[in-house]
Design a protein around this motif. Sequence first.
Motif, PDB file in Angstrom:
ATOM      1  N   GLN A  30       0.849  -1.370  -0.112  1.00  0.00           N
ATOM      2  CA  GLN A  30       0.147   0.038  -0.129  1.00  0.00           C
ATOM      3  C   GLN A  30       0.868   1.246  -0.188  1.00  0.00           C
ATOM      4  OE1 GLN A  30      -3.363   0.208   2.636  1.00  0.00           O
ATOM      5  NE2 GLN A  30      -3.478  -2.066   2.830  1.00  0.00           N
ATOM      6  N   PHE A  31       1.975   1.180   0.817  1.00  0.00           N
ATOM      7  CA  PHE A  31       3.158   2.316   0.560  1.00  0.00           C
ATOM      8  C   PHE A  31       3.566   2.561  -0.641  1.00  0.00           C
ATOM      9  CE2 PHE A  31       7.136   4.027   1.045  1.00  0.00           C
ATOM     10  CZ  PHE A  31       6.939   5.065   2.009  1.00  0.00           C
ATOM     11  N   ILE A  32       3.903   1.272  -1.301  1.00  0.00           N
ATOM     12  CA  ILE A  32       4.516   1.553  -2.695  1.00  0.00           C
ATOM     13  C   ILE A  32       3.204   1.971  -3.629  1.00  0.00           C
ATOM     14  CG2 ILE A  32       5.274   0.419  -4.880  1.00  0.00           C
ATOM     15  CD1 ILE A  32       6.399  -1.684  -2.563  1.00  0.00           C
ATOM     16  N   ASP A  33       2.029   1.713  -3.634  1.00  0.00           N
ATOM     17  CA  ASP A  33       1.041   2.276  -4.185  1.00  0.00           C
ATOM     18  C   ASP A  33       0.707   3.565  -4.210  1.00  0.00           C
ATOM     19  OD1 ASP A  33      -0.032   0.127  -5.669  1.00  0.00           O
ATOM     20  OD2 ASP A  33      -1.379  -0.686  -4.198  1.00  0.00           O
ATOM     21  N   ALA A  34       1.148   4.149  -2.996  1.00  0.00           N
ATOM     22  CA  ALA A  34       0.741   5.663  -2.910  1.00  0.00           C
ATOM     23  C   ALA A  34       1.873   6.371  -3.879  1.00  0.00           C
ATOM     24  CB  ALA A  34       1.147   6.159  -1.544  1.00  0.00           C
ATOM     25  N   PHE A  35       2.912   5.780  -4.274  1.00  0.00           N
ATOM     26  CA  PHE A  35       3.723   6.709  -5.070  1.00  0.00           C
ATOM     27  C   PHE A  35       3.826   5.862  -6.389  1.00  0.00           C
ATOM     28  CE2 PHE A  35       5.366   6.913  -0.993  1.00  0.00           C
ATOM     29  CZ  PHE A  35       5.491   8.233  -0.512  1.00  0.00           C
ATOM     30  N   ASN A  42       0.979   4.960  -8.386  1.00  0.00           N
ATOM     31  CA  ASN A  42      -0.419   4.853  -9.125  1.00  0.00           C
ATOM     32  C   ASN A  42      -0.953   3.399  -9.085  1.00  0.00           C
ATOM     33  OD1 ASN A  42      -2.720   5.963 -10.612  1.00  0.00           O
ATOM     34  ND2 ASN A  42      -1.924   5.783 -12.331  1.00  0.00           N
ATOM     35  N   ASN A  43      -0.849   2.974  -8.008  1.00  0.00           N
ATOM     36  CA  ASN A  43      -1.721   1.378  -7.830  1.00  0.00           C
ATOM     37  C   ASN A  43      -0.921   0.415  -8.528  1.00  0.00           C
ATOM     38  OD1 ASN A  43      -3.521   2.258  -5.778  1.00  0.00           O
ATOM     39  ND2 ASN A  43      -5.024   2.766  -7.419  1.00  0.00           N
ATOM     40  N   LYS A  44       0.207   0.623  -8.984  1.00  0.00           N
ATOM     41  CA  LYS A  44       0.892  -0.465  -9.734  1.00  0.00           C
ATOM     42  C   LYS A  44       1.311  -1.778  -8.961  1.00  0.00           C
ATOM     43  CE  LYS A  44       3.074   2.383 -13.263  1.00  0.00           C
ATOM     44  NZ  LYS A  44       4.113   2.553 -14.048  1.00  0.00           N
ATOM     45  N   ALA A  45       1.574  -1.314  -7.524  1.00  0.00           N
ATOM     46  CA  ALA A  45       1.815  -2.606  -6.677  1.00  0.00           C
ATOM     47  C   ALA A  45       0.440  -3.564  -6.529  1.00  0.00           C
ATOM     48  CB  ALA A  45       2.285  -2.065  -5.172  1.00  0.00           C
ATOM     49  N   LYS A  46      -0.617  -2.892  -6.439  1.00  0.00           N
ATOM     50  CA  LYS A  46      -1.944  -3.664  -6.589  1.00  0.00           C
ATOM     51  C   LYS A  46      -2.049  -4.287  -7.723  1.00  0.00           C
ATOM     52  CE  LYS A  46      -5.956  -4.611  -4.560  1.00  0.00           C
ATOM     53  NZ  LYS A  46      -6.523  -5.525  -5.508  1.00  0.00           N
ATOM     54  N   ILE A  47      -1.772  -3.795  -8.767  1.00  0.00           N
ATOM     55  CA  ILE A  47      -1.999  -4.624 -10.165  1.00  0.00           C
ATOM     56  C   ILE A  47      -1.148  -5.750 -10.390  1.00  0.00           C
ATOM     57  CG2 ILE A  47      -1.570  -4.322 -12.694  1.00  0.00           C
ATOM     58  CD1 ILE A  47      -2.291  -1.449 -12.274  1.00  0.00           C
ATOM     59  N   TRP A  67       0.243  -7.325  -7.521  1.00  0.00           N
ATOM     60  CA  TRP A  67      -0.522  -8.251  -6.438  1.00  0.00           C
ATOM     61  C   TRP A  67      -1.413  -9.148  -6.885  1.00  0.00           C
ATOM     62  CZ3 TRP A  67       0.617  -9.587  -1.237  1.00  0.00           C
ATOM     63  CH2 TRP A  67      -0.361 -10.069  -0.727  1.00  0.00           C
ATOM     64  N   ASP A  68      -2.395  -8.469  -7.718  1.00  0.00           N
ATOM     65  CA  ASP A  68      -3.688  -9.207  -8.318  1.00  0.00           C
ATOM     66  C   ASP A  68      -3.157 -10.220  -9.492  1.00  0.00           C
ATOM     67  OD1 ASP A  68      -5.321  -7.891  -6.491  1.00  0.00           O
ATOM     68  OD2 ASP A  68      -5.641  -6.515  -8.284  1.00  0.00           O
ATOM     69  N   LYS A  69      -2.160  -9.807 -10.151  1.00  0.00           N
ATOM     70  CA  LYS A  69      -1.881 -10.501 -11.329  1.00  0.00           C
ATOM     71  C   LYS A  69      -0.969 -11.804 -10.820  1.00  0.00           C
ATOM     72  CE  LYS A  69       1.082 -10.469 -15.552  1.00  0.00           C
ATOM     73  NZ  LYS A  69       1.911  -9.520 -16.320  1.00  0.00           N
ATOM     74  N   HIS A  70      -0.028 -11.692  -9.716  1.00  0.00           N
ATOM     75  CA  HIS A  70       0.794 -12.895  -9.113  1.00  0.00           C
ATOM     76  C   HIS A  70       0.474 -13.312  -7.944  1.00  0.00           C
ATOM     77  CE1 HIS A  70       3.474 -12.035 -12.406  1.00  0.00           C
ATOM     78  NE2 HIS A  70       3.320 -10.629 -12.235  1.00  0.00           N
ATOM     79  N   PHE A  71      -0.663 -13.149  -7.249  1.00  0.00           N
ATOM     80  CA  PHE A  71      -1.235 -13.533  -6.041  1.00  0.00           C
ATOM     81  C   PHE A  71      -0.909 -15.021  -5.732  1.00  0.00           C
ATOM     82  CE2 PHE A  71      -3.803 -15.135  -2.656  1.00  0.00           C
ATOM     83  CZ  PHE A  71      -3.616 -14.385  -1.651  1.00  0.00           C
ATOM     84  N   LYS A  72      -1.313 -16.041  -6.783  1.00  0.00           N
ATOM     85  CA  LYS A  72      -0.674 -17.383  -6.657  1.00  0.00           C
ATOM     86  C   LYS A  72       0.734 -17.790  -6.244  1.00  0.00           C
ATOM     87  CE  LYS A  72      -1.187 -21.767  -9.009  1.00  0.00           C
ATOM     88  NZ  LYS A  72      -1.588 -22.380 -10.250  1.00  0.00           N
ATOM     89  N   LYS A  73       1.350 -17.145  -6.696  1.00  0.00           N
ATOM     90  CA  LYS A  73       2.872 -17.204  -6.662  1.00  0.00           C
ATOM     91  C   LYS A  73       3.290 -16.579  -5.087  1.00  0.00           C
ATOM     92  CE  LYS A  73       4.189 -16.734 -11.640  1.00  0.00           C
ATOM     93  NZ  LYS A  73       4.996 -15.810 -12.473  1.00  0.00           N
ATOM     94  N   ILE A  74       2.667 -15.284  -4.838  1.00  0.00           N
ATOM     95  CA  ILE A  74       2.953 -14.842  -3.615  1.00  0.00           C
ATOM     96  C   ILE A  74       2.302 -15.756  -2.534  1.00  0.00           C
ATOM     97  CG2 ILE A  74       2.018 -12.830  -2.133  1.00  0.00           C
ATOM     98  CD1 ILE A  74       2.114 -11.124  -4.525  1.00  0.00           C
ATOM     99  N   PHE A  75       1.141 -16.446  -2.582  1.00  0.00           N
ATOM    100  CA  PHE A  75       0.729 -17.382  -1.704  1.00  0.00           C
ATOM    101  C   PHE A  75       1.808 -18.457  -1.397  1.00  0.00           C
ATOM    102  CE2 PHE A  75      -1.581 -21.082  -0.636  1.00  0.00           C
ATOM    103  CZ  PHE A  75      -2.335 -20.745   0.474  1.00  0.00           C
ATOM    104  N   TYR A  76       2.138 -18.856  -2.585  1.00  0.00           N
ATOM    105  CA  TYR A  76       3.020 -20.399  -2.402  1.00  0.00           C
ATOM    106  C   TYR A  76       4.584 -19.841  -1.818  1.00  0.00           C
ATOM    107  CZ  TYR A  76      -0.762 -23.570  -4.071  1.00  0.00           C
ATOM    108  OH  TYR A  76      -1.557 -24.250  -4.160  1.00  0.00           O
TER     109      TYR A  76
END
Length: 295
Positions: A106-111, A113-118, A120-129
């Motif tokens: 969320q801190f990265i998103d603040a600078f 333009n929500n690229k961190a959230k994009i 996150w959503d794209k690679h959530f499966k990898k992040i989970f594992y």
Amino acid sequence: MEKIAINFFKFLKNPQEKFNKTLSLKQKWNILFSILLLDFILVTIASGITSIIDTYLFELKSEPIEDLFSNKPAYLILILAALIVPLIEEFIFRLFLNYDRNFVFQFIDAFTNNKAKIFWDKHFKKIFYIAALLFGLMHLSNFSNTNTLFYILAPFIILPQLIGGVTLGYIRLKLGFFWGVLMHGLYNLIVFSVLLLFLNTTLLTKKNTPDYILEINKLELGLNKPIELEIYKTETTIDSIIGNNTTVKEVANLLNLTDTVLLKKTKRINIRFINKTDLNTPESIISTELKKHFK
């Protein structure tokens, strides 16, 4: 439970952060205990692989984790295992799996333009594992092994923790952070309660010959403070050796043994040796028994 298990395995194919269905408290408890039971079943199977490695390939030296829980009263061991450790581990490894609690992204998103959230959503499966994998790898610190084969077989050695990583991750996302802490705490509470009540002491040697009595028990958890290892002699003859919650290394030092393996072993034991006659080889007898179980 069957339906819950099926939904869990479907989730593993494509982990998702959000669940749309609102659950009642009864449903949440049902899911928690069903996944907890499933976790125990899967971990029991995985532990068989770990046991094969420990028995037939090389000894898994668990001194670090034993040192953490040794020489403490049972109630403190249970508080550490069922409350403090789960809370810390869940905070580190699974709190961030919900994006609303992922303050770094969320801190990265603040600078950006929500690229961190994009991302996150794209690679959530990898992040989970990756989170589950890091949780498993962290438990390599439970062991003091440094041999090459240990690291080659590391994925199999930490397989029980990897399973825990995905089941706890599922509960954290499905039910919430504190439900994950609760499941982790219940798991540890059951394991350590069984260990303390039934598996803490293992008889290794019990001999009662015309010349001597020798009993050695291995301790998984050395409860409370050790009773000082004592040796009693009549001139140069050893009459008895008594020690509770001592270590193999302390016994080896007391008897002036030269075996380098025994002098490094920190496994906790109870030992009782009684010399019935003028037997002058107790060091050799005890050394032989220790080597049989701790080489």
